[in-house]
Design a protein around this motif. Sequence first.
Motif, short mmCIF file in Angstrom:
data_model
loop_
_atom_site.label_atom_id
_atom_site.label_comp_id
_atom_site.label_asym_id
_atom_site.label_seq_id
_atom_site.Cartn_x
_atom_site.Cartn_y
_atom_site.Cartn_z
N GLY A 52 0.81 -1.19 0.08
CA GLY A 52 0.01 -0.06 -0.06
C GLY A 52 0.69 1.48 0.09
N ASP A 53 2.08 1.16 0.54
CA ASP A 53 2.89 2.53 0.53
C ASP A 53 3.15 3.16 -1.01
N PHE A 54 3.12 4.44 -1.07
CA PHE A 54 3.54 4.83 -2.21
C PHE A 54 5.01 4.90 -2.67
N LEU A 55 5.53 4.49 -3.71
CA LEU A 55 7.04 4.56 -3.90
C LEU A 55 7.53 5.68 -4.72
N PHE A 56 7.14 5.71 -5.78
CA PHE A 56 7.52 6.80 -6.53
C PHE A 56 6.64 7.21 -7.80
N GLU A 57 6.79 8.07 -8.39
CA GLU A 57 5.88 8.53 -9.69
C GLU A 57 6.89 8.22 -11.04
N TYR A 58 5.84 7.74 -11.90
CA TYR A 58 6.44 7.45 -13.30
C TYR A 58 6.33 8.96 -13.98
N CYS A 131 1.26 7.10 -10.55
CA CYS A 131 2.06 6.77 -9.28
C CYS A 131 2.27 5.07 -8.92
N LEU A 132 3.18 4.63 -8.46
CA LEU A 132 3.58 3.42 -8.24
C LEU A 132 3.41 3.24 -6.83
N PHE A 133 2.41 2.30 -6.27
CA PHE A 133 2.20 1.93 -5.04
C PHE A 133 2.54 0.34 -4.88
N ALA A 134 3.18 -0.03 -3.51
CA ALA A 134 3.46 -1.46 -3.38
C ALA A 134 1.97 -2.27 -3.30
N ILE A 135 2.03 -3.45 -3.92
CA ILE A 135 0.91 -4.19 -3.89
C ILE A 135 1.28 -5.73 -2.89
N LYS A 136 2.42 -5.36 -2.38
CA LYS A 136 2.96 -6.66 -1.50
C LYS A 136 4.05 -5.88 -0.61
N ASP A 137 4.24 -6.59 0.52
CA ASP A 137 5.47 -5.95 1.11
C ASP A 137 6.54 -6.19 0.51
N ILE A 138 7.61 -5.14 0.43
CA ILE A 138 8.89 -5.17 -0.28
C ILE A 138 10.01 -5.20 0.50
N GLY A 139 11.00 -6.03 0.41
CA GLY A 139 12.23 -6.14 1.44
C GLY A 139 13.25 -5.26 0.73
N SER A 140 14.17 -4.85 1.63
CA SER A 140 15.37 -4.19 1.09
C SER A 140 16.16 -4.97 0.28
N GLY A 141 16.60 -4.09 -0.78
CA GLY A 141 17.43 -5.08 -1.70
C GLY A 141 16.57 -5.66 -3.01
#
Length: 155
Positions: A52-58, A131-141
Amino acid sequence: MSATRPQRAKRNAKQDAAYYCSLGKDKEGFEAKYIDSFKGRGVFSCRPFEKGDFLFEYRGEVITKKEQENRERIYHNALKVFMFDFQFNGQQLCVDAAREDGSLGRLVNDDEVNPNSKIKVTRVDGRPHLCLFAIKDIGSGEEITYNYGNSDWPW
């Protein structure tokens, strides 16, 4: 007893998107890396993100369908992959991100099987932003990917 500072309230994902879109900047927590000669570059997280987090914009130039068709006639195939068409207020528009501007969104790779983000059209100050939003949890790396949808790209 030491005084503690009150924590600032965390912005929700839509507020976060509006904030960074209005700045025209990418948020911290990502880096672009070269992957290989086929994929080119990609975007990787430097910290965890939650579903659900906002990541960044295209980010790029918002143009009409007619202007998109004009540009596609003169662009080399390597630039055409940066054209992202979408609907907004009943109108067919396109974000042309062909110009290298240092933004991350244009470097996100396709993953039709297991993407971890999704692009949503977001209205900020009456204008459309992709805008790109996470559709699942994303780990570091982890590489940030989304499903490009139906296309005839070679991948």
